[in-house]
Design a protein around this motif. Structure first.
Motif, PDB file in Angstrom:
ATOM      1  N   GLY A 207      42.471  41.048  21.504  1.00  0.00           N
ATOM      2  CA  GLY A 207      42.606  41.564  22.853  1.00  0.00           C
ATOM      3  C   GLY A 207      41.274  41.851  23.541  1.00  0.00           C
ATOM      4  N   PHE A 208      40.167  41.494  22.892  1.00  0.00           N
ATOM      5  CA  PHE A 208      38.837  41.787  23.435  1.00  0.00           C
ATOM      6  C   PHE A 208      38.438  40.742  24.471  1.00  0.00           C
ATOM      7  N   TYR A 209      37.741  41.215  25.520  1.00  0.00           N
ATOM      8  CA  TYR A 209      37.191  40.289  26.506  1.00  0.00           C
ATOM      9  C   TYR A 209      35.809  40.757  26.910  1.00  0.00           C
ATOM     10  N   SER A 210      35.044  39.850  27.446  1.00  0.00           N
ATOM     11  CA  SER A 210      33.742  40.191  28.009  1.00  0.00           C
ATOM     12  C   SER A 210      33.515  39.275  29.194  1.00  0.00           C
ATOM     13  N   PHE A 211      33.048  39.869  30.309  1.00  0.00           N
ATOM     14  CA  PHE A 211      32.917  39.088  31.540  1.00  0.00           C
ATOM     15  C   PHE A 211      31.635  39.522  32.242  1.00  0.00           C
ATOM     16  N   THR A 212      30.835  38.559  32.605  1.00  0.00           N
ATOM     17  CA  THR A 212      29.553  38.873  33.212  1.00  0.00           C
ATOM     18  C   THR A 212      29.576  38.489  34.690  1.00  0.00           C
ATOM     19  N   VAL A 213      29.121  39.401  35.524  1.00  0.00           N
ATOM     20  CA  VAL A 213      29.077  39.114  36.967  1.00  0.00           C
ATOM     21  C   VAL A 213      27.676  39.399  37.499  1.00  0.00           C
ATOM     22  N   LYS A 214      27.361  38.746  38.595  1.00  0.00           N
ATOM     23  CA  LYS A 214      26.115  39.025  39.290  1.00  0.00           C
ATOM     24  C   LYS A 214      26.429  39.950  40.458  1.00  0.00           C
ATOM     25  N   GLY A 215      25.613  40.943  40.656  1.00  0.00           N
ATOM     26  CA  GLY A 215      25.814  41.826  41.794  1.00  0.00           C
ATOM     27  C   GLY A 215      26.283  43.200  41.365  1.00  0.00           C
ATOM     28  N   ASP A 216      26.634  43.981  42.340  1.00  0.00           N
ATOM     29  CA  ASP A 216      26.957  45.377  42.059  1.00  0.00           C
ATOM     30  C   ASP A 216      28.436  45.680  42.229  1.00  0.00           C
ATOM     31  N   SER A 217      29.218  44.640  42.392  1.00  0.00           N
ATOM     32  CA  SER A 217      30.657  44.891  42.504  1.00  0.00           C
ATOM     33  C   SER A 217      31.434  43.687  41.973  1.00  0.00           C
ATOM     34  N   ALA A 218      32.658  43.967  41.621  1.00  0.00           N
ATOM     35  CA  ALA A 218      33.528  42.889  41.133  1.00  0.00           C
ATOM     36  C   ALA A 218      34.972  43.310  41.335  1.00  0.00           C
ATOM     37  N   VAL A 219      35.812  42.325  41.567  1.00  0.00           N
ATOM     38  CA  VAL A 219      37.256  42.587  41.644  1.00  0.00           C
ATOM     39  C   VAL A 219      37.907  41.735  40.563  1.00  0.00           C
ATOM     40  N   LEU A 220      38.362  42.379  39.514  1.00  0.00           N
ATOM     41  CA  LEU A 220      38.911  41.649  38.366  1.00  0.00           C
ATOM     42  C   LEU A 220      40.436  41.765  38.352  1.00  0.00           C
ATOM     43  N   THR A 221      41.068  40.647  38.083  1.00  0.00           N
ATOM     44  CA  THR A 221      42.522  40.651  37.929  1.00  0.00           C
ATOM     45  C   THR A 221      42.853  40.344  36.479  1.00  0.00           C
ATOM     46  N   TYR A 222      43.648  41.191  35.865  1.00  0.00           N
ATOM     47  CA  TYR A 222      44.050  41.035  34.467  1.00  0.00           C
ATOM     48  C   TYR A 222      45.503  40.560  34.459  1.00  0.00           C
ATOM     49  N   SER A 223      45.758  39.454  33.789  1.00  0.00           N
ATOM     50  CA  SER A 223      47.115  38.891  33.820  1.00  0.00           C
ATOM     51  C   SER A 223      47.545  38.450  32.421  1.00  0.00           C
ATOM     52  N   PHE A 224      48.831  38.491  32.226  1.00  0.00           N
ATOM     53  CA  PHE A 224      49.400  37.964  30.989  1.00  0.00           C
ATOM     54  C   PHE A 224      50.842  37.592  31.278  1.00  0.00           C
ATOM     55  N   VAL A 225      51.256  36.492  30.717  1.00  0.00           N
ATOM     56  CA  VAL A 225      52.600  36.001  31.015  1.00  0.00           C
ATOM     57  C   VAL A 225      53.648  37.052  30.651  1.00  0.00           C
ATOM     58  N   GLY A 226      54.500  37.350  31.629  1.00  0.00           N
ATOM     59  CA  GLY A 226      55.570  38.314  31.380  1.00  0.00           C
ATOM     60  C   GLY A 226      55.155  39.743  31.671  1.00  0.00           C
ATOM     61  N   TYR A 227      53.933  39.928  32.114  1.00  0.00           N
ATOM     62  CA  TYR A 227      53.446  41.274  32.411  1.00  0.00           C
ATOM     63  C   TYR A 227      53.020  41.345  33.874  1.00  0.00           C
ATOM     64  N   THR A 228      53.087  42.549  34.410  1.00  0.00           N
ATOM     65  CA  THR A 228      52.620  42.749  35.773  1.00  0.00           C
ATOM     66  C   THR A 228      51.093  42.769  35.786  1.00  0.00           C
ATOM     67  N   SER A 229      50.522  41.959  36.654  1.00  0.00           N
ATOM     68  CA  SER A 229      49.059  41.883  36.709  1.00  0.00           C
ATOM     69  C   SER A 229      48.471  43.173  37.274  1.00  0.00           C
ATOM     70  N   LYS A 230      47.202  43.372  36.944  1.00  0.00           N
ATOM     71  CA  LYS A 230      46.485  44.519  37.486  1.00  0.00           C
ATOM     72  C   LYS A 230      45.186  44.012  38.078  1.00  0.00           C
ATOM     73  N   THR A 231      44.830  44.531  39.247  1.00  0.00           N
ATOM     74  CA  THR A 231      43.535  44.184  39.821  1.00  0.00           C
ATOM     75  C   THR A 231      42.670  45.439  39.846  1.00  0.00           C
ATOM     76  N   VAL A 232      41.460  45.293  39.405  1.00  0.00           N
ATOM     77  CA  VAL A 232      40.539  46.422  39.298  1.00  0.00           C
ATOM     78  C   VAL A 232      39.314  46.106  40.153  1.00  0.00           C
ATOM     79  N   SER A 233      39.002  46.998  41.120  1.00  0.00           N
ATOM     80  CA  SER A 233      37.784  46.840  41.920  1.00  0.00           C
ATOM     81  C   SER A 233      36.700  47.722  41.343  1.00  0.00           C
ATOM     82  N   LEU A 234      35.544  47.152  41.140  1.00  0.00           N
ATOM     83  CA  LEU A 234      34.491  47.874  40.436  1.00  0.00           C
ATOM     84  C   LEU A 234      33.194  47.861  41.239  1.00  0.00           C
ATOM     85  N   LEU A 235      32.553  49.022  41.284  1.00  0.00           N
ATOM     86  CA  LEU A 235      31.164  49.083  41.736  1.00  0.00           C
ATOM     87  C   LEU A 235      30.348  49.301  40.480  1.00  0.00           C
ATOM     88  N   LEU A 236      29.405  48.435  40.239  1.00  0.00           N
ATOM     89  CA  LEU A 236      28.780  48.399  38.924  1.00  0.00           C
ATOM     90  C   LEU A 236      27.360  48.941  38.956  1.00  0.00           C
TER      91      LEU A 236
END
Lengths: 322, 795
Positions: free
Chosen positions: B57-86
């Motif tokens: 269940g581990f993930y790692s994601f690299t972004v450039k900049g000071d913010s990101a909007v990540l969407t977490y999804s899995f089949v059969g599950y309700t997705s979640k979107t997370v807005s981040l200031l980094l």
């Protein structure tokens, strides 16, 4: 619930049900030739037709066939029908005068009405000289018991006899090229009867590691492992001096115990070797559902069977079992 | 608002305005029970880049900049979107709300990694919920039977749980249970697999484009991950079927840190004893029983370390007994009356144990260490005892003889696997593994009252060692081109012989418009152990044997090309052509018998080569009220062995030219009922049958009649086998369906299922048999129309 479980499991266990009848692929009947000839013995060929796989029909003889032998391309003779039991036995064709000789190429053709003509070829191998010994190892007394069961009553009959064990060694040098050998022992009450058909199948057992395929008890080998080498093959032979009931009505009863023994190393052609191996494998695995199928080998064009030959090198021993 | 994204805003103060590289890592888990979600997608909207979670269940994601909007999804599950200031590298554990597999409205339009996005070819993930909906034999839900419905996969004989992939044999598919190899994972002669579906978290099958992290088999990898146990609350699930019952217990030991899962399954077949005795007459079948138990504990030491301990044990055993009286005599005045008893037993068992340690080195690096043991035993035992009383002396004596046929393999292994995700372009995986194999193939051991225990010296134990190392990179070369490239190295030693190999792996995807992608892959695989086995269902005898100094390792080259498309963000379609060559395949010699113990195994085999090629079409719908998948395979599967079939090429037994399977599930409006159906069609199996019968031998022996020499003549007939695989059995087709009724009463969730296996009672040919009475050949079928039923309760 328990009843339901019982019924369900019974259904599973009884589940192997017959399905549809199967029409297997079949071919028109063709001629089978069994012609394994030996130097010094007149040509002898057995001819029969193939049958469908369905049904256990008796395979009849094919006495009206025409069997011709050629040597080095020249016609030698047409063999004559000499079937022993014409009503039910296989059709035998014999020569009265000719027999194969080492180094010659032979061809056979077999024709019969309603069948495609078949043919085969082989070269009669050269003999391989050998140093052969035959020595008694031990003699021990035994009981030979037979029984008859009638209802719940079993009646036993006893005979006493002696069991003899012999050591046999055959030392030979494998000649260049691909070679194939059979080792054989014939036992007979008289020296003359050693030449009768059926005398050459004494039960020799390999002593020590086998040189050949275990399916053929090490009595038939190729030279893959021994190519060009001098080899000593060791065997034992066990026989008892009990007089079998098969011979009770025979004449000259006192001579029915063998006292003449002929040990042979027979060189054979490759087709003969392959046919022996494949048919032996097929027979050994015949009723085994876990055995792999054996592809039929033949060197008979348009037919089945084998046309091949043995060239024996033999030594005869006399030993009276007493 | 169920279809709306659920935003979370996490604001970190002192956000930097510089375009720095930040790494967001963490875990994606099920909100209800804390289970790891394997293969969940993490997707960044601005860049359109994403990654997926690994087996923990581990993930790692690299972004450039000071913010990101990540969407977490899995089949059969309700997705979640997370807005981040980094401000710095960030760790987030995301919990997704599940149980909505069938809710079309909720999941439609959300992002999860689709078939046109992944670089891998020939890889299929089956959602466990979908597996549980597949109609099954006797109502026993089965992971491996569900995998058999994927195109390019076959079970071989009817009823079998084997996974034969793209012309390969059963032993060419590596079956992993939590990363640990398991051998012959079947019950009841292969009718059921050993995987309790209630304990399974994720199922993935790889048929081609093997990532470098996999090795050891030529044709397929079935990677089955078990659940970890509910870390939030105690729960239980019990199921009752026609042949077996299942129980799952799980819950937290230390809430939020330590959880356990125990699942167990046992058969009722011993209850059948009285009926079976009647059925088999004089011989009595004492019974048949099987069971399996899975136990798993995991403990989160801290946010970066977690340990797992697992145990699996499963066993089958069948016993029977036969008693009979004999009368004999070897000398005058000595009649021997004997009571003879034979007892037969056959059983096989698996024992797997493993310890694993996950460690998150930093936000871009993760490793897992696994130490394990996998033990498989097959024992066939025949015991004979004789108690004799001599008449008239009255003397008594006893004699006993015991024969054992044993096949064992035990693996002791240790492996370490690293995940390194330095940026969104690369996902590196590298690691190493050491496996010690201990084989005891086909030992025939005899023991009698007259002799000491002996072991056939021809069949000695063999130990081998295998050292593997790999490195692979899932590389986004450009937004359109993605490559998974790697190399798997192996060193194997046996009988003083060392084999080495470098196995290159490459798969790539090129994206086209309209969610369409072209794919290609190449894999070179080596295999250092193999099972000699019979093809039928009758006896699950697997003789696992190693490559030796005489038996070279098997290897294969596989190329595949294809296209994949996702339509309406829901329906996945793939078309893939493959060409596979295989070398050093083992085949029994002609005439060799499987149970013949007179010869050691290595004297009964030949080696040869194989070739399989074909085309597969796969359509899968994972979401909505209507779900299911369908596949068609057109393929050829051939073998060539020097001393078999006169050295000519022949069709392998399971060469199915056409193979079509479809399984579908539809949930009715009232949400309590759903119906499932499966239909299977396959070209008939290629079997070897005789084409004629001929006179093979004539025996002439000496004989006399009325004093005249008169030889006896006897004859032997034989069947003519012209070539291997010369006959096709009738095509196999079957329809199964199932109706499920789900309802909740109080805290309990109930599910009742009834169904029919082989609904139109097709007599599918299992094998061909000669009927001596009717003098005809006929095909024998295994399963007629059969009921299926199960009932489960969960809280």
């Amino acid at each position: 619930m328990r009843r339901l479980i019982f019924i369900s499991v019974l259904i599973v266990l009884a589940g192997c049900e017959p399905g549809d009848l199967v029409n297997l692929p079949s071919e028109p009947s063709k001629i089978t030739v069994l012609a394994s000839n030996t130097v010094g013995h007149p040509w002898f060929v057995i001819v029969s037709p193939t049958k469908l796989t369905s049904g256990h029909q008796f395979i009849p003889p094919l006495p009206d066939a025409t069997v011709k032998i050629y040597e080095d391309g020249d016609f030698v003779e047409q063999l004559v029908n000499d079937t022993i039991y014409p009503d039910y036995g296989p059709a035998f064709f014999r020569s009265q005068v000719n027999s194969p000789a080492p180094g010659h190429e032979y061809m056979i053709t077999v024709e019969a009405e309603g069948y495609t003509t078949v043919a085969g070829k082989y070269t009669q191998p050269e003999p391989v000289p050998a140093d052969i010994t035959f020595e008694v190892r031990e003699k021990k007394p035994i009981y030979v018991t037979s029984s008859i069961t009638d209802g719940n009553t079993t009646t036993f009959k006893y005979d006493t006899a002696n069991q003899w064990t012999f050591d046999i060694t055959i030392t030979f040098t494998d000649p260049p090229g691909d070679n194939f050998y059979a080792f054989a022992l014939g036992a007979a009450p008289t020296e003359d009867s050693l030449d009768l058909p059926g005398t050459s199948d004494g039960y020799m057992q390999v002593e020590g590691p086998s040189l050949g395929d275990p399916l053929l008890y090490g009595l038939v080998i190729d030279d893959k492992e021994i190519s060009g080498k001098q080899v000593t093959a060791k065997f034992t032979y066990t026989i008892d001096d009990h007089i079998s009931f098969y011979f009770e009505n025979a004449p000259l009863l006192n001579e029915k115990i063998p006292s003449w023994f002929r040990i042979s190393i027979k060189s054979m052609n490759e087709a003969q070797y392959k046919f022996l191996i494949q048919t032996r494998k097929a027979q050994a695995s015949n009723n085994d559902p876990y055995a792999q199928p054996v592809t039929t080998y033949t060197n008979i064009e348009n037919g089945l069977g084998v046309f091949g030959g043995y060239t024996p090198y033999s030594k005869t021993f006399h030993y009276k079992l007493e | 608002m169920r279809n709306c994204l659920i935003p979370l805003l996490i604001i970190f103060c002192c956000a930097s305005l510089n375009a720095q590289v930040r790494t967001i890592s963490g875990y994606v888990r099920d909100q209800a029970n804390g289970e790891s979600l394997i293969g969940a997608t993490v997707f960044e909207k601005k860049t359109g880049k994403g990654t997926i979670t690994n087996n923990f269940g581990f993930y790692s994601f690299t972004v450039k900049g000071d913010s990101a909007v990540l969407t977490y999804s899995f089949v059969g599950y309700t997705s979640k979107t997370v807005s981040l200031l980094l401000k710095s590298d960030t760790t987030i554990v995301v919990l997704l709300e599940g149980g909505r597999l069938l809710d079309e409205v909720t999941v439609r339009g959300e992002h999860s990694e689709k078939i046109h996005e992944t670089s891998r070819t020939g890889t299929v993930n089956l959602p466990v919920a979908q597996i549980k909906n597949v109609p099954t034999f006797a109502g026993e839900q089965d992971v491996l039977k569900a995998l058999q419905l994927i195109p390019g996969v076959s079970g071989g004989a009817e009823g079998s749980s084997n996974i034969l992939v793209r012309g390969g044999t059963a032993d060419q598919t590596l079956i992993l249970m939590d990363g640990v190899p398991i051998y012959n994972p079947t019950h009841l002669y292969g009718l059921f697999s050993s995987f309790n579906p209630d304990a399974v978290n994720n199922v993935e099958l790889v048929k081609s484009g093997f990532p470098a992290r996999y090795g050891g088999r030529l044709s397929g990898i079935a990677d089955i991950t078990l659940r970890e146990g509910n870390s939030n609350r105690f729960s239980a699930q019990a199921s009752v079927g026609l042949l077996a019952s299942r129980l799952v217990l799980e819950g937290p030991i230390i809430k939020g840190r330590t959880s356990f899962l125990i699942s167990s399954r046992a058969s009722y077949l011993t209850l059948m004893r009285p009926l079976l005795e009647e059925k088999v007459g004089e011989a009595s079948l004492d019974g048949y029983k099987f069971h399996d138990i899975n136990a798993k504990v995991n403990h989160r030491i801290n946010s970066k370390n977690r340990v797992y301990a697992s145990l699996y044990t499963g066993a089958d055993k069948m016993t029977s007994k036969l008693t009979y009286i004999t009368k004999d005599s070897l000398a005058p005045n000595d009649i021997v009356n004997s009571t003879n008893v034979t007892r037969d037993a056959m059983g096989w068992s698996n024992l797997l144990t493993s310890l694993r340690w996950n460690h998150e080195i930093n936000s871009t690096r993760f490793f897992n260490v696994t130490a394990y043991m996998s033990d498989y035993d097959l024992i066939i035992e025949n015991q004979y005892s004789k108690h004799s009383i001599h008449d008239p002396s009255g003397a008594e004596e006893d004699f006993g003889l015991k024969y054992k046929y044993i096949s064992k393999i035990r693996d002791l292994g240790m492996k370490i696997d690293f995940d390194h995700i330095p940026n969104t372009k690369h996902y590196f995986r590298y690691g190493a593994a050491f496996i010690h194999h201990d084989f005891s193939p086909a030992i025939g051991a005899k023991h009698s009252t007259d002799s000491v225990f002996t072991v056939d010296p021809k069949n000695v134990r063999a130990t081998t060692n295998e050292l593997n190392a790999y490195v692979e990179d899932d590389y986004n070369v450009t937004p359109k081109l993605k490559v998974n490239a790697g190399i798997h190295g192996v060193m194997y030693s046996a009988s003083g012989k060392v084999y080495t190999g470098l196995q290159p792996r490459l798969s790539m995807r090129y994206s086209l418009p309209n969610n369409l992608a072209l794919k290609a892959s190449y894999s070179y695989m080596q295999q250092f152990l193999q099972a000699l086995t019979n093809a039928g269902l009758g006896m699950p005898i697997e003789l696992w044997v190693p490559s030796t100094n005489k038996i070279k390792p098997q290897n294969s080259h596989q190329f595949s090309v294809g296209a994949a498309q996702t339509r309406n963000n829901d329906i996945e379609i793939s078309v893939e052509a493959f060409y596979k060559t295989m070398n050093n395949l083992l085949e029994y010699k002609e005439g060799a018998s499987y149970l013949d113990n007179d010869q050691p195994w290595y004297d009964k085999i030949e080696t040869g080569r194989g070739k399989a090629y074909g085309l597969e079409v796969f359509v899968q719908k994972k979401m909505g009220r209507f779900t299911g998948f369908a596949g068609y395979t057109l393929s050829w599967n051939r073998r060539q062995v020097n001393n078999v079939n006169n050295g000519d090429w022949y069709y392998a037994r399971y060469d199915h030219r056409h193979d079509f399977k479809v399984t579908a599930n539809y949930r009715l409006n009232n949400k309590h009922f759903d119906v499932s159906a499966t239909w299977i069609y396959a070209t008939g199996t290629a079997v070897t049958v005789p084409v004629s019968r001929y006179l093979a031998n004539v025996f002439i022996s000496n004989g006399y009649s009325d004093g005249v020499y008169s030889p006896n003549v006897s004859v032997d007939y034989a069947d003519e086998y012209k070539s291997r695989g010369n006959y096709r059995m009738q095509p196999y087709h079957r329809l199964d369906f199932n109706v499920n009724y789900t309802f909740t009463k109080g805290p309990l969730e109930h599910k009742a299922s009834i169904g029919v296996y082989n609904a139109y009672d097709r007599l599918n040919p299992f094998y061909i048999q000669y009927d001596y009475n009717r003098q005809v050949y006929k095909s024998v079928s295994l399963f007629p129309i059969m009921p299926a039923a199960s009932y489960s309760i969960k809280f």
